[in-house]
Design a protein around this motif. Structure first.
Motif, PDB file in Angstrom:
ATOM      1  N   ARG A  87       0.814  -1.208   0.000  1.00 25.88           N
ATOM      2  CA  ARG A  87       0.000   0.000   0.000  1.00 25.88           C
ATOM      3  C   ARG A  87       0.851   1.264   0.000  1.00 25.88           C
ATOM      4  O   ARG A  87       0.529   2.265  -0.646  1.00 25.88           O
ATOM      5  CB  ARG A  87      -0.901  -0.029   1.231  1.00 25.88           C
ATOM      6  N   GLU A  88       1.966   1.215   0.713  1.00 28.07           N
ATOM      7  CA  GLU A  88       2.818   2.401   0.818  1.00 28.07           C
ATOM      8  C   GLU A  88       3.586   2.668  -0.467  1.00 28.07           C
ATOM      9  O   GLU A  88       3.737   3.819  -0.888  1.00 28.07           O
ATOM     10  CB  GLU A  88       3.808   2.229   1.982  1.00 28.07           C
ATOM     11  N   GLU A  89       4.054   1.616  -1.108  1.00 31.50           N
ATOM     12  CA  GLU A  89       4.897   1.781  -2.288  1.00 31.50           C
ATOM     13  C   GLU A  89       4.088   1.972  -3.575  1.00 31.50           C
ATOM     14  O   GLU A  89       4.609   2.499  -4.553  1.00 31.50           O
ATOM     15  CB  GLU A  89       5.816   0.560  -2.442  1.00 31.50           C
ATOM     16  N   CYS A  90       2.849   1.502  -3.583  1.00 38.30           N
ATOM     17  CA  CYS A  90       2.027   1.577  -4.791  1.00 38.30           C
ATOM     18  C   CYS A  90       0.580   1.849  -4.388  1.00 38.30           C
ATOM     19  O   CYS A  90      -0.136   0.928  -3.976  1.00 38.30           O
ATOM     20  CB  CYS A  90       2.133   0.261  -5.572  1.00 38.30           C
ATOM     21  N   PRO A  91       0.126   3.104  -4.480  1.00 37.34           N
ATOM     22  CA  PRO A  91      -1.226   3.460  -4.038  1.00 37.34           C
ATOM     23  C   PRO A  91      -2.336   2.657  -4.720  1.00 37.34           C
ATOM     24  O   PRO A  91      -3.403   2.453  -4.138  1.00 37.34           O
ATOM     25  CB  PRO A  91      -1.336   4.950  -4.399  1.00 37.34           C
ATOM     26  N   GLU A  92      -2.106   2.187  -5.947  1.00 33.81           N
ATOM     27  CA  GLU A  92      -3.136   1.427  -6.649  1.00 33.81           C
ATOM     28  C   GLU A  92      -3.209  -0.032  -6.200  1.00 33.81           C
ATOM     29  O   GLU A  92      -4.171  -0.739  -6.501  1.00 33.81           O
ATOM     30  CB  GLU A  92      -2.882   1.442  -8.168  1.00 33.81           C
ATOM     31  N   TYR A  93      -2.185  -0.488  -5.503  1.00 32.24           N
ATOM     32  CA  TYR A  93      -2.090  -1.894  -5.094  1.00 32.24           C
ATOM     33  C   TYR A  93      -3.277  -2.255  -4.198  1.00 32.24           C
ATOM     34  O   TYR A  93      -3.567  -1.558  -3.236  1.00 32.24           O
ATOM     35  CB  TYR A  93      -0.767  -2.100  -4.358  1.00 32.24           C
ATOM     36  N   PRO A  94      -3.996  -3.347  -4.510  1.00 27.55           N
ATOM     37  CA  PRO A  94      -5.263  -3.603  -3.827  1.00 27.55           C
ATOM     38  C   PRO A  94      -5.191  -4.413  -2.534  1.00 27.55           C
ATOM     39  O   PRO A  94      -6.223  -4.631  -1.898  1.00 27.55           O
ATOM     40  CB  PRO A  94      -6.053  -4.387  -4.883  1.00 27.55           C
ATOM     41  N   MET A 109      -3.986  -9.948 -14.598  1.00 28.12           N
ATOM     42  CA  MET A 109      -4.917 -10.550 -13.642  1.00 28.12           C
ATOM     43  C   MET A 109      -6.337 -10.523 -14.201  1.00 28.12           C
ATOM     44  O   MET A 109      -6.737  -9.545 -14.831  1.00 28.12           O
ATOM     45  CB  MET A 109      -4.900  -9.785 -12.326  1.00 28.12           C
ATOM     46  N   ALA A 110      -7.073 -11.588 -13.927  1.00 28.45           N
ATOM     47  CA  ALA A 110      -8.490 -11.593 -14.255  1.00 28.45           C
ATOM     48  C   ALA A 110      -9.234 -10.748 -13.229  1.00 28.45           C
ATOM     49  O   ALA A 110      -8.998 -10.866 -12.033  1.00 28.45           O
ATOM     50  CB  ALA A 110      -9.028 -13.020 -14.246  1.00 28.45           C
ATOM     51  N   ASN A 111     -10.093  -9.848 -13.692  1.00 29.24           N
ATOM     52  CA  ASN A 111     -10.960  -9.056 -12.817  1.00 29.24           C
ATOM     53  C   ASN A 111     -10.171  -8.142 -11.871  1.00 29.24           C
ATOM     54  O   ASN A 111     -10.549  -7.950 -10.717  1.00 29.24           O
ATOM     55  CB  ASN A 111     -11.892  -9.970 -12.004  1.00 29.24           C
ATOM     56  N   GLU A 112      -9.060  -7.600 -12.364  1.00 35.56           N
ATOM     57  CA  GLU A 112      -8.259  -6.700 -11.526  1.00 35.56           C
ATOM     58  C   GLU A 112      -7.511  -5.719 -12.419  1.00 35.56           C
ATOM     59  O   GLU A 112      -6.935  -6.109 -13.434  1.00 35.56           O
ATOM     60  CB  GLU A 112      -7.257  -7.515 -10.697  1.00 35.56           C
ATOM     61  N   LYS A 113      -7.549  -4.450 -12.046  1.00 40.54           N
ATOM     62  CA  LYS A 113      -6.842  -3.438 -12.817  1.00 40.54           C
ATOM     63  C   LYS A 113      -5.337  -3.675 -12.735  1.00 40.54           C
ATOM     64  O   LYS A 113      -4.818  -4.036 -11.687  1.00 40.54           O
ATOM     65  CB  LYS A 113      -7.180  -2.046 -12.289  1.00 40.54           C
ATOM     66  N   PRO A 114      -4.605  -3.467 -13.822  1.00 42.21           N
ATOM     67  CA  PRO A 114      -3.145  -3.629 -13.779  1.00 42.21           C
ATOM     68  C   PRO A 114      -2.492  -2.496 -13.006  1.00 42.21           C
ATOM     69  O   PRO A 114      -2.936  -1.357 -13.058  1.00 42.21           O
ATOM     70  CB  PRO A 114      -2.745  -3.579 -15.262  1.00 42.21           C
ATOM     71  N   PHE A 115      -1.464  -2.824 -12.243  1.00 45.53           N
ATOM     72  CA  PHE A 115      -0.733  -1.776 -11.529  1.00 45.53           C
ATOM     73  C   PHE A 115       0.770  -1.996 -11.607  1.00 45.53           C
ATOM     74  O   PHE A 115       1.531  -1.511 -10.780  1.00 45.53           O
ATOM     75  CB  PHE A 115      -1.195  -1.668 -10.063  1.00 45.53           C
ATOM     76  N   GLY A 116       1.211  -2.734 -12.632  1.00 46.90           N
ATOM     77  CA  GLY A 116       2.640  -2.821 -12.932  1.00 46.90           C
ATOM     78  C   GLY A 116       3.388  -3.963 -12.305  1.00 46.90           C
ATOM     79  O   GLY A 116       4.623  -3.989 -12.351  1.00 46.90           O
ATOM     80  N   MET A 117       2.686  -4.936 -11.729  1.00 48.99           N
ATOM     81  CA  MET A 117       3.387  -6.023 -11.039  1.00 48.99           C
ATOM     82  C   MET A 117       3.782  -7.129 -12.004  1.00 48.99           C
ATOM     83  O   MET A 117       3.100  -7.392 -12.981  1.00 48.99           O
ATOM     84  CB  MET A 117       2.498  -6.592  -9.933  1.00 48.99           C
ATOM     85  N   GLY A 118       4.921  -7.773 -11.711  1.00 46.06           N
ATOM     86  CA  GLY A 118       5.381  -8.916 -12.480  1.00 46.06           C
ATOM     87  C   GLY A 118       5.240 -10.195 -11.673  1.00 46.06           C
ATOM     88  O   GLY A 118       4.421 -10.274 -10.755  1.00 46.06           O
TER      89      GLY A 118
END
Length: 275
Positions: A87-94, A109-118
């Motif tokens: 949460r601290e490093e990536c505000p979009e992280y769910p 991810m299925a049913n999840e917005k992308p936020f740059g994770m590998g």
């Protein structure tokens, strides 16, 4: 150009190296950690990954987890291609747990917005839940309800997904609507406060209060994690709880029994590509 989707074996090889790096940091910094959940079953039953498993899970007592995050904040640049997601490093992280990701890859991810994770590994912070089982269950289930609402608030659209209970299926859509209206920040703030009320080392019972999705099965006597031993996992060795048998039987029952063939599938819904 057509992208190459990685196989589960290729994904496992990448996450294994992330795990190896994080484990080395924990040893160097004298931080407690242990393999947990399906990764622990894999270590005991397969001496490596469950063949169809698609992620890596480790647990850390909250004090050690916090120290690891402080260390990574100052030193992550020394570990090429690794990136911290929370949460601290990536505000979009769910989510409320931390994931360590290899940025040379991307996941869809299925049913999840992308936020740059590998490709990633999961790090679950374990908190104190109380000194009696009754107290721990009451406290832990409060976290379970909040984390479920937080999860629903981050879904792109409504889906039954893995829900099997008829009652849960009936209430899931109203819950989804309520969660979307409130928004993830509301639930994350509540979970953040809840997680730090009871100290890990002063509690008889512990668990990941911010992701207690299995209810009572996710609540453990702390003494089961007080000591660890090294166990082979693929080409490395990692720490597991000394009382791994009690941990796994409590959560899964006869964990040495393979599930039916139809159930031998990963539990995440994502595709992995090399950037």
């Amino acid at each position: 150009m057509e992208r190459h989707e990685l196989t589960i074996k290729e994904t496992q090889a990448i996450s294994l190296e992330i795990l190896h790096t994080i484990a080395k940091i924990c040893e160097m910094q004298h931080l407690r950690y242990a393999l947990i959940y399906g990764t622990l079953i894999g270590a005991v039953r397969h001496h490596g990954y469950i063949p169809w498993d698609d992620d890596v899970d480790i647990m850390m007592p909250r004090p050690d987890y916090d120290k690891l995050l402080l260390y990574l904040k100052d030193h992550i640049s020394e570990y090429h291609h690794l990136q911290v997601f929370n949460r601290e490093e990536c505000p979009e992280y769910p989510y409320m747990i931390t994931r360590i990701s290899d940025d040379r890859y991307t996941i869809e991810m299925a049913n999840e917005k992308p936020f740059g994770m590998g490709v990633f590994i999961d790090i679950y912070p374990y908190d104190g839940l109380g000194n009696t089982k009754k107290e721990a269950i009451k406290y832990g289930l409060k976290g379970d309800r909040l984390s479920s609402l937080c999860y629903q608030s981050t879904r792109e659209h409504f889906a039954i997904e893995t829900t099997t209970s008829l009652v849960r299926k009936l209430i899931k859509f109203p819950v989804y609507v309520y969660a979307k209206i409130r928004g993830k920040n509301y639930f994350q703030e509540k979970l953040e406060k809840l997680a730090r009320i009871k100290e890990y080392d002063n509690s008889e019972y512990v668990g990941c209060v911010i992701w207690l999705s299995w209810g009572e099965k996710d609540i453990f006597p702390r003494k089961w994690f007080d000591e660890t031993i090294m166990m082979p996992f693929e080409k490395y060795e990692f720490r597991v709880p000394k009382y791994y048998d009690q941990v796994l039987r409590h959560e899964y029952g006869d964990y040495m029994q393979l599930p039916p063939e139809k159930d031998r599938i990963g539990h995440h819904f994502f595709k992995v590509f090399k950037k």
